[in-house]
Scaffold this active site. Structure first.
Site, PDB file in Angstrom:
ATOM      1  CG  ASN A 128      -1.991  -1.180   1.081  1.00  0.00           C
ATOM      2  OD1 ASN A 128      -2.092  -1.649   0.111  1.00  0.00           O
ATOM      3  ND2 ASN A 128      -2.600  -1.453   2.148  1.00  0.00           N
ATOM      4  CG  HIS A 134       4.054  -1.603  -4.704  1.00  0.00           C
ATOM      5  ND1 HIS A 134       2.870  -2.398  -5.108  1.00  0.00           N
ATOM      6  CD2 HIS A 134       5.043  -2.634  -5.022  1.00  0.00           C
ATOM      7  CE1 HIS A 134       3.289  -3.562  -5.307  1.00  0.00           C
ATOM      8  NE2 HIS A 134       4.570  -3.786  -5.279  1.00  0.00           N
ATOM      9  CB  ALA A 164      -8.345  -6.584   7.033  1.00  0.00           C
TER      10      ALA A 164
HETATM   11  P1  OAD Z   1      -6.073  -5.395  -5.353  1.00  0.00           P
HETATM   12  O1  OAD Z   1      -6.836  -4.358  -5.659  1.00  0.00           O
HETATM   13  O2  OAD Z   1      -5.457  -6.156  -6.360  1.00  0.00           O
HETATM   14  O3  OAD Z   1      -6.670  -6.810  -4.303  1.00  0.00           O
HETATM   15  C1  OAD Z   1      -7.143  -6.364  -3.075  1.00  0.00           C
HETATM   16  C2  OAD Z   1      -7.613  -7.560  -2.479  1.00  0.00           C
HETATM   17  O4  OAD Z   1      -8.090  -7.080  -1.200  1.00  0.00           O
HETATM   18  C3  OAD Z   1      -8.617  -8.570  -2.920  1.00  0.00           C
HETATM   19  O5  OAD Z   1      -8.067  -9.802  -3.075  1.00  0.00           O
HETATM   20  C4  OAD Z   1      -9.861  -8.522  -2.285  1.00  0.00           C
HETATM   21  O6  OAD Z   1     -10.533  -9.534  -2.166  1.00  0.00           O
HETATM   22  C5  OAD Z   1      -9.378  -8.140  -0.799  1.00  0.00           C
HETATM   23  N1  OAD Z   1     -10.295  -7.311  -0.017  1.00  0.00           N
HETATM   24  C6  OAD Z   1     -11.214  -6.265  -0.474  1.00  0.00           C
HETATM   25  N2  OAD Z   1     -11.842  -5.970   0.678  1.00  0.00           N
HETATM   26  C7  OAD Z   1     -11.426  -6.365   1.839  1.00  0.00           C
HETATM   27  C8  OAD Z   1     -11.395  -6.185   3.055  1.00  0.00           C
HETATM   28  N3  OAD Z   1     -12.221  -5.221   3.767  1.00  0.00           N
HETATM   29  N4  OAD Z   1     -10.276  -6.741   3.860  1.00  0.00           N
HETATM   30  C9  OAD Z   1      -9.476  -7.794   3.432  1.00  0.00           C
HETATM   31  N5  OAD Z   1      -9.301  -7.965   2.084  1.00  0.00           N
HETATM   32  C10 OAD Z   1     -10.142  -7.211   1.185  1.00  0.00           C
HETATM   33  O7  OAD Z   1      -4.967  -4.833  -4.398  1.00  0.00           O
HETATM   34  P2  OAD Z   1      -3.188  -5.242  -4.167  1.00  0.00           P
HETATM   35  O8  OAD Z   1      -3.394  -6.929  -3.862  1.00  0.00           O
HETATM   36  O9  OAD Z   1      -2.906  -4.514  -3.028  1.00  0.00           O
HETATM   37  O10 OAD Z   1       0.915  -2.032  -7.380  1.00  0.00           O
HETATM   38  O11 OAD Z   1      -2.577  -4.984  -5.376  1.00  0.00           O
HETATM   39  C11 OAD Z   1      -1.222  -5.271  -5.529  1.00  0.00           C
HETATM   40  C12 OAD Z   1      -0.480  -4.201  -6.352  1.00  0.00           C
HETATM   41  O12 OAD Z   1      -1.322  -4.089  -7.650  1.00  0.00           O
HETATM   42  C13 OAD Z   1      -0.563  -2.711  -5.838  1.00  0.00           C
HETATM   43  O13 OAD Z   1       0.145  -2.511  -4.829  1.00  0.00           O
HETATM   44  C14 OAD Z   1      -0.563  -2.015  -7.037  1.00  0.00           C
HETATM   45  C15 OAD Z   1      -1.331  -2.755  -7.906  1.00  0.00           C
HETATM   46  O14 OAD Z   1      -0.974  -2.617  -9.287  1.00  0.00           O
HETATM   47  C16 OAD Z   1       1.640  -0.999  -7.835  1.00  0.00           C
HETATM   48  O15 OAD Z   1       0.980   0.149  -8.087  1.00  0.00           O
HETATM   49  C17 OAD Z   1       2.974  -1.272  -8.456  1.00  0.00           C
END
Ligand code: OAD
Length: 241
Positions: free
Chosen positions: A102, A119, A232
């Site tokens: 994040n 990131h 979470a």
């Molecule tokens: P994503 O938007 O890809 O994934 C978010 C995840 O959070 C999903 O698996 C949802 O199911 C989950 N989710 C949603 N609401 C939630 C909650 N209340 N509690 C827990 N989980 C929940 O985001 P990231 O995995 O962070 O990179 O994405 C990874 C990277 O992709 C980011 O850092 C960014 C992006 O491209 C860069 O900017 C380099």
């Protein structure tokens, strides 16, 4: 492994490594990366804004997007999930390590200290010429792009974009922490962006326990020792952090 065994493993663990993604900040009202974007931005995909090519092509649009996200994050507050992870850090002391994907700074605002931002951070900018990193002015006083306080060149968002390398020392520290972890937690990430998503395997390869907290299944789910299918804040609370 069942929930009770997962709790015990976490309680007994001397070394705990945590990877967080956008889901951890969802309860603070910050849209996750792969959520549909709203309003004016609905016609852009994040992948089309978060890249060096996009910035070369149209720096003004990219900066407007980041300035808007910066303003949103400044208004947002850390939630219970951020606070529970800060509490886990206090309980485990030097045995704790947090790697976050994040860029919102909410973990720090909740009190986390032993963390790396894989990131970058959208509250800061980096000079395109001399590399100076500086905090952005308050959102109300900010008209992008910021100008470097050292050499007066244009600054860019202090973010790792698609196709760019992660900060080397941060990634090395995270890899080491996940290799040494007795228990790793993978919280609120879709686990599709590498190398961050690969950290779970560092722990698994060394025989550690890996627990996922996510309301949805991910590509990592089949490999996990245990999964808590909840948001979470509740998911971490269920682990008795
Ligand atoms: P994503 O938007 O890809 O994934 C978010 C995840 O959070 C999903 O698996 C949802 O199911 C989950 N989710 C949603 N609401 C939630 C909650 N209340 N509690 C827990 N989980 C929940 O985001 P990231 O995995 O962070 O990179 O994405 C990874 C990277 O992709 C980011 O850092 C960014 C992006 O491209 C860069 O900017 C380099």
């Amino acid at each position: 492994m069942n929930l009770s065994e997962a709790r015990t493993a976490l309680q007994k663990a001397r070394r705990v490594a945590v990877l967080t993604g956008a889901g951890v900040s969802a309860e603070s009202g910050i849209p996750t990366f792969r959520d549909a974007q709203t309003g004016h931005w609905a016609r852009f995909r994040p992948e089309d804004l978060a890249s060096p090519e996009a910035y070369r092509r149209d720096p003004e649009t990219v900066w407007q997007w980041y300035a808007g996200r910066y303003a949103d994050v400044t208004r947002a507050q850390p939630n219970e999930a951020h606070r529970l992870l800060a509490r886990l850090e206090r309980a485990k002391g030097e045995g704790f390590f947090l790697a976050t994907q994040n860029v919102d700074g909410l973990h720090q605002r909740a009190g986390s200290q032993r963390l790396v931002e894989l990131h970058g951070n959208l509250t800061h900018a980096r000079c395109e010429t001399c590399g100076t990193v500086a905090p952005l002015p308050a959102p109300d006083d900010f008209t992008p792009p910021p100008i470097c306080p050292v050499c007066a060149a244009r600054m860019r968002p202090h973010i790792v974009w698609f196709g760019e390398y992660l900060p080397e020392r941060a990634l090395e520290a995270a890899t080491r922490a996940f290799q040494e972890a007795d228990v790793a937690l993978i919280v609120g990430t879709s686990a599709v962006v590498y190398p961050a998503a690969g950290l779970a395997f560092e722990t698994l390869r060394k025989g550690g326990v890996v627990i996922e907290v996510n309301p949805e299944e991910t590509d990592l789910t089949p490999y996990m020792s245990f999964g808590v299918r909840d948001v979470a804040s509740r998911g971490l609370a269920a682990l008795h952090i």
